[in-house]
Design an enzyme around this catalytic site. Structure first.
Site, PDB file in Angstrom:
ATOM      1  N   GLY A 245       0.815  -1.210   0.000  1.00 27.86           N
ATOM      2  CA  GLY A 245       0.000   0.000   0.000  1.00 27.86           C
ATOM      3  C   GLY A 245       0.845   1.255   0.000  1.00 27.86           C
ATOM      4  O   GLY A 245       1.801   1.388  -0.774  1.00 27.86           O
ATOM      5  N   SER A 246       0.509   2.185   0.895  1.00 24.04           N
ATOM      6  CA  SER A 246       1.186   3.480   0.938  1.00 24.04           C
ATOM      7  C   SER A 246       2.490   3.453   1.725  1.00 24.04           C
ATOM      8  O   SER A 246       3.190   4.464   1.787  1.00 24.04           O
ATOM      9  CB  SER A 246       0.248   4.531   1.558  1.00 24.04           C
ATOM     10  OG  SER A 246      -0.907   4.709   0.758  1.00 24.04           O
TER      11      SER A 246
ATOM     12  N   GLU B  59       3.939  14.949  -8.465  1.00 23.99           N
ATOM     13  CA  GLU B  59       2.894  13.968  -8.775  1.00 23.99           C
ATOM     14  C   GLU B  59       1.570  14.359  -8.132  1.00 23.99           C
ATOM     15  O   GLU B  59       0.502  14.291  -8.762  1.00 23.99           O
ATOM     16  CB  GLU B  59       3.310  12.579  -8.291  1.00 23.99           C
ATOM     17  CG  GLU B  59       2.282  11.508  -8.606  1.00 23.99           C
ATOM     18  CD  GLU B  59       2.683  10.126  -8.114  1.00 23.99           C
ATOM     19  OE1 GLU B  59       1.895   9.179  -8.312  1.00 23.99           O
ATOM     20  OE2 GLU B  59       3.776   9.991  -7.528  1.00 23.99           O
TER      21      GLU B  59
ATOM     22  N   GLY C 246     -31.008  10.718 -16.672  1.00 23.45           N
ATOM     23  CA  GLY C 246     -30.727   9.377 -17.170  1.00 23.45           C
ATOM     24  C   GLY C 246     -29.609   9.340 -18.190  1.00 23.45           C
ATOM     25  O   GLY C 246     -28.842   8.370 -18.251  1.00 23.45           O
TER      26      GLY C 246
ATOM     27  N   GLY D 123      -1.138   8.568  -5.736  1.00 16.67           N
ATOM     28  CA  GLY D 123      -0.174   9.559  -5.252  1.00 16.67           C
ATOM     29  C   GLY D 123      -0.233   9.791  -3.755  1.00 16.67           C
ATOM     30  O   GLY D 123       0.330  10.768  -3.254  1.00 16.67           O
TER      31      GLY D 123
END
Length: 396
Positions: free
Chosen positions: A149-150, A259, A357, A380
């Site tokens: 993950g991070s 980033e 719609g 990021g």
């Protein structure tokens, strides 16, 4: 502070709009269904000078800085492109800056390498940077792992020195442009796993033991290919290491500002585009004999959406200008990303609702933005990670 609208930047906006109108809009729906953009688009973008924006001419770029890159990103989306297109076409924006820095050059608002650089850095510029900015190669950045993950410091993909090579073993996931990339700037652990001793290696796609796994199907960003990568005893020349050994963590962290600001730009630009789409729809669509825009409730809703999008744009521009000026604004970058993402989430949802719609159909551009927007609070650094950075900046 803000991004000054110079004559050069106005020309850059016009060039970007022309590129999107001619080379993107007639084909974007097909690319969405194909799951990727064609390699030829990179060459086209390079030929008109857009692919190299933000990279110095000394490494094959078009010049300009972080602010010019933001102008291009914003205008591509506002002209009818998408954040998925940005991810696919400009992946080199996260794959190349570390190499440019190691050679002693500077990318707009991102990294600064050692004075004069080093021979290995110049080798990487010639081998990878110039061809990529010319549109003849595609690069990707591989950091995230299936169980990481991070937590960048916890990277478990290892690189063990063996003479003039490293032997790499591990896996990566959620890699943007991973299927199409000719090379991957890869974060590896050059100490023991979990030690935080990271380095960056450039690994060619055709290296034995390097396998591109399944292409990942996603909620949005359909025209941006995403893949899993596997490394089994992959031998990578030491010459393909970016900078000194064990300096990868700092290099990764330093490039996060650019980033995150790019993602923040994609967020507010998507919001602005959806305001434009909803406004046009509400002017043209009639219900019960009256245009939707003639109703006070609808007018006020559009006014509120426009305000949110413009406020996010102003704050991101302010922070970007400070980053470009060299100010240490880590906390402000995190806040800018969260502000822009929150505005985008709110606006795209309301804009789709105003379309009724039709907004739920693939034929509606707003439907694509609705899907694409969801990743911006994840990529990021998640919104939660940004809040942790902000809390630390507050002394908490």
């Amino acid at each position: 502070m803000t991004i000054v609208d110079t004559p050069e930047r106005r020309q850059l906006r016009e060039l970007t709009r022309s590129f999107v109108t001619r080379a993107v809009l007639p084909y974007l729906d097909d690319w969405e269904r194909a799951g990727e953009v064609p390699r030829s688009l990179h060459a086209t973008a390079a030929k008109v000078g857009l692919l190299g924006i933000g990279f110095p001419e000394s490494v094959g770029g078009s010049g300009g800085d972080l602010l010019d890159s933001i102008v291009v990103t914003e205008e591509i989306i506002r002209s009818g492109g998408s954040s998925g297109l940005i991810a696919a076409l400009f992946t080199h924006g996260i794959a190349l800056p570390h190499m440019v820095a190691a050679a002693g050059a500077r990318t707009g608002g991102s990294l600064v390498g050692p004075s004069g650089g080093d021979p290995a850095g110049h080798h990487l510029v010639e081998r990878y940077v110039r061809p990529t900015l010319a549109g003849s190669m595609i690069g990707a950045l591989a950091i995230t792992e299936p169980d990481g993950g991070s937590d960048v410091a916890a990277i478990r993909t290892t690189a063990v020195r063996d003479g003039d090579h490293y032997v790499v073993n591990g896996s990566k996931t959620y890699i943007t442009s991973g299927s199409r990339a000719d090379f991957v700037t890869t974060a590896v652990c050059t100490g023991f796993p979990g030690s935080g001793s990271l380095s960056l290696l450039v690994i060619d796609k055709d290296t034995p033991g390097f396998t591109v796994g399944r292409r990942l199907e996603k909620l949005g960003w359909h025209c941006s290919d995403t893949a899993e990568l596997s490394f089994v005893d992959v031998r990578v020349p030491v010459a393909n290491r970016i900078g000194e050994e064990d300096t990868g963590f700092l290099a990764i962290m330093q490039n996060f500002a650019a980033e995150r600001l790019s993602l923040a730009t994609q967020a507010y630009a998507t919001a602005q585009r959806c305001v434009d789409l909803a406004t046009r729809w509400c002017r043209d669509r009639s219900t019960f004999g009256r245009p939707l825009a003639s109703r006070q409730l609808v007018r006020h809703r559009l006014a509120e959406l426009h305000t949110r999008a413009e406020a996010a744009r102003a704050y991101v521009h302010d922070v970007a200008a400070r980053v470009a000026a060299g100010e240490p604004v880590v906390t402000e970058v995190a806040m800018a990303k969260n502000v822009a993402v929150a505005a985008c989430d709110h606006v795209v949802d309301a804009a789709l609702q105003l379309h009724g719609g039709f907004g739920y159909l693939r034929d509606a551009e707003v439907e694509r933005h609705y899907r694409d927007a969801r990743i911006l609070g994840i990529g990021g650094g998640t919104t939660e990670i940004m809040n942790e950075i902000i809390a630390k900046g507050m002394g908490l």
